[in-house]
Design an enzyme around this catalytic site. Structure first.
Site, PDB file in Angstrom:
ATOM      1  N   ALA A  29       0.892  -0.879  -0.009  1.00 44.78           N
ATOM      2  CA  ALA A  29      -0.088  -0.075   0.072  1.00 44.78           C
ATOM      3  C   ALA A  29       0.993   1.222   0.087  1.00 44.78           C
ATOM      4  O   ALA A  29       1.922   1.094   0.157  1.00 44.78           O
ATOM      5  CB  ALA A  29      -0.869  -0.139   1.246  1.00 44.78           C
ATOM      6  N   LYS A  30       0.301   2.358  -0.201  1.00 47.79           N
ATOM      7  CA  LYS A  30       1.135   3.654  -0.003  1.00 47.79           C
ATOM      8  C   LYS A  30       0.165   4.694   0.173  1.00 47.79           C
ATOM      9  O   LYS A  30      -1.029   4.642  -0.440  1.00 47.79           O
ATOM     10  CB  LYS A  30       1.882   3.999  -1.257  1.00 47.79           C
ATOM     11  CG  LYS A  30       3.081   4.771  -1.022  1.00 47.79           C
ATOM     12  CD  LYS A  30       4.090   4.066  -0.467  1.00 47.79           C
ATOM     13  CE  LYS A  30       5.528   4.743  -0.385  1.00 47.79           C
ATOM     14  NZ  LYS A  30       6.589   3.712   0.069  1.00 47.79           N
ATOM     15  N   GLY A  31       0.236   5.680   0.944  1.00 47.81           N
ATOM     16  CA  GLY A  31      -0.429   7.028   1.112  1.00 47.81           C
ATOM     17  C   GLY A  31       0.335   8.236   0.749  1.00 47.81           C
ATOM     18  O   GLY A  31       1.547   8.212   0.778  1.00 47.81           O
TER      19      GLY A  31
END
Ligand code: NAD
Length: 422
Positions: A111-113
């Protein structure tokens, strides 16, 4: 006040990451449906965060949380605060996290934000408001069993403590393992702070042993002197390497005898820049990359090693500490020139390994001693390098291709067993 997101570099990165995945999927004999599935993130949340700034104006900040792949477990990945953040760039980084978790056999997806903002010009109060608003908005999709954020460019352990606090307020009790990279006082792990640097050193020491490179007194240049770069410099210096030059976004410093790393860290922490450090010569990034040294380490942002400077590189070993620090065109140039290039998903995976240890300790509510952590950590990093090396030798491919074959093969296997169309 409104931030304007520029997605153009993000699209370039997305296309690179996905075309590379397609090539490797071809080598693995995966059918098109796997490629189609891996090209699209499983879940994406797009937000526009309104924040009351210190001057009374309301700023609106574009932000995202992307969960690329959840087949191997809950998703894991950092949160970036940077003016160049974009949706496609965040998807590309989330995919790299999927490969990274798989290569070190951590039971997480990627994931990444990101929030498109410049944390350097924001006050502590503004940053905290942004973090809490972001936490509020993403809390339906994050959680210890769903998606676990961590620090990345522009965020740190304080940001993680604020996310933990915000999430815990909604839950009604403390939920430390909703994030990793926390301060130790709120459930962080020993050894997390400079995990990227230590993981990189375990791999580099194996490579040096195999290639008969004597690290003591070997010469190094380092591009980028943030959280990751400083840790790497410290560990290289303790190993006896001579770091001849270091750069940050303001330019670089050089010393023929080797830089005094403690003094450089102190100077950077005091002045916020490397520029003008007494006893050093100024050097620009082009000159730094072309220095005649043994090892070059890009530890800044994406594509600081690119088609323009790759032909000038003299170092025989290049260690991609930054995520996507080397563009695909530059990779081809370096491979054609016989350079040994250690890829991001292998050398900077130490961060996610220690994050996993932190998550496990939080789950157990029992904390491990430093010595226990280090033993497990070293074993994972060294084993992973040898697994990659064995694919490299048996399939006669580059380190990067071998690393991706190992990682994407594991992701595809999980997808096959769980089923693509439930
Ligand atoms: P950071 O923002 O703390 O540091 C980045 C450094 O690069 C700064 O010193 C900046 O001045 C410098 N820089 C920017 N542009 C440059 C240029 N053109 N030339 C030279 N230096 C330049 O970021 P960080 O957390 O240290 O992350 C660095 C890299 O490592 C990123 O690619 C990140 O994705 C990756 N990474 C970070 C973590 C983490 O836990 N922080 C984990 C794994 C990978």
């Amino acid at each position: 006040m409104e931030n304007i997101t520029d997605n153009s570099n993000g699209i370039i990165l997305y296309n690179e990451v996905m075309s590379e995945m397609e090539d490797v999927a071809g080598l693995l004999g995966l059918s098109d449906i796997y490629i189609k599935r891996l090209k699209k993130p499983q879940k994406t949340m797009t937000l526009h965060l309104p924040i009351m700034m210190d001057n009374g104006e309301i700023g609106i900040f574009d932000a995202w949380r992307v969960q690329h792949n959840l087949f191997r477990g809950p998703s894991k990945g950092g949160i970036r605060y940077h003016p160049s953040a974009s949706l496609d760039g965040t998807i590309a980084h989330a995919a790299l996290m999927t490969w990274k978790c798989a290569i070190v056999k951590i039971p997480f997806g990627g994931a990444k934000g990101a929030v498109c903002c410049d944390p350097k010009v924001m006050s502590d109060v503004e940053r905290e408001k942004l973090t809490r608003r972001y936490t509020w908005e993403i809390s339906p999709i994050i959680g210890p069993e769903k998606d676990i954020p961590a620090p990345e460019v522009g965020t740190d352990s304080t940001t993680m403590a604020q996310i933990m606090d915000g999430y815990s307020i909604f839950a009604g009790y403390s939920v430390p393992n909703v994030v990793t990279g926390k301060p130790i006082s709120v459930g962080g792990s020993e050894g997390r702070r400079d995990a990227v640097a230590r993981g990189l050193m375990y791999v580099l020491k194996e490579v040096a042993r195999e290639r008969h490179i004597y690290l003591f007194n070997s010469t190094v240049v380092l591009q980028g002197f943030g959280k990751v770069g400083k840790g790497i410099a410290r560990h290289l210096s303790e190993t006896g390497c001579r770091i001849l030059a270091i750069s940050d976004s303001s330019g670089g410093i050089y010393s023929e005898e080797g830089l005094d790393i403690d003094a450089v860290i102190e100077y950077k922490n005091t002045n916020g820049t490397l520029k003008g450090m007494p006893g050093t010569e100024a050097i620009n990034n082009d000159e730094l990359v072309a220095l005649d040294v043994d090892i070059l380490i890009p530890a800044a942002y994406e594509h600081t090693i690119n088609k323009d400077n790759a032909p000038t590189i003299k170092a025989s070993v290049i260690v991609e500490a930054a995520n996507a620090g080397i563009s695909r065109e530059a990779y081809h140039i370096l491979n054609d020139r016989g350079k040994f290039v250690l890829p991001d998903i292998l050398v900077n995976a130490g961060g996610v390994v220690l994050s996993y240890f932190e998550w496990v300790q939080n789950k157990q509510e029992f904390f491990w001693q430093n010595v226990e952590i280090e033993e497990r950590f070293e074993s994972i990093m060294v084993t992973t390098y040898h697994e990659v090396k064995s694919i490299m030798d048996s399939d006669n491919v580059t380190v990067r291709t071998a690393a991706l074959k190992l990682a994407i093969g594991r992701v595809a296997e999980a997808m096959k067993y769980r089923g693509l169309c439930p």
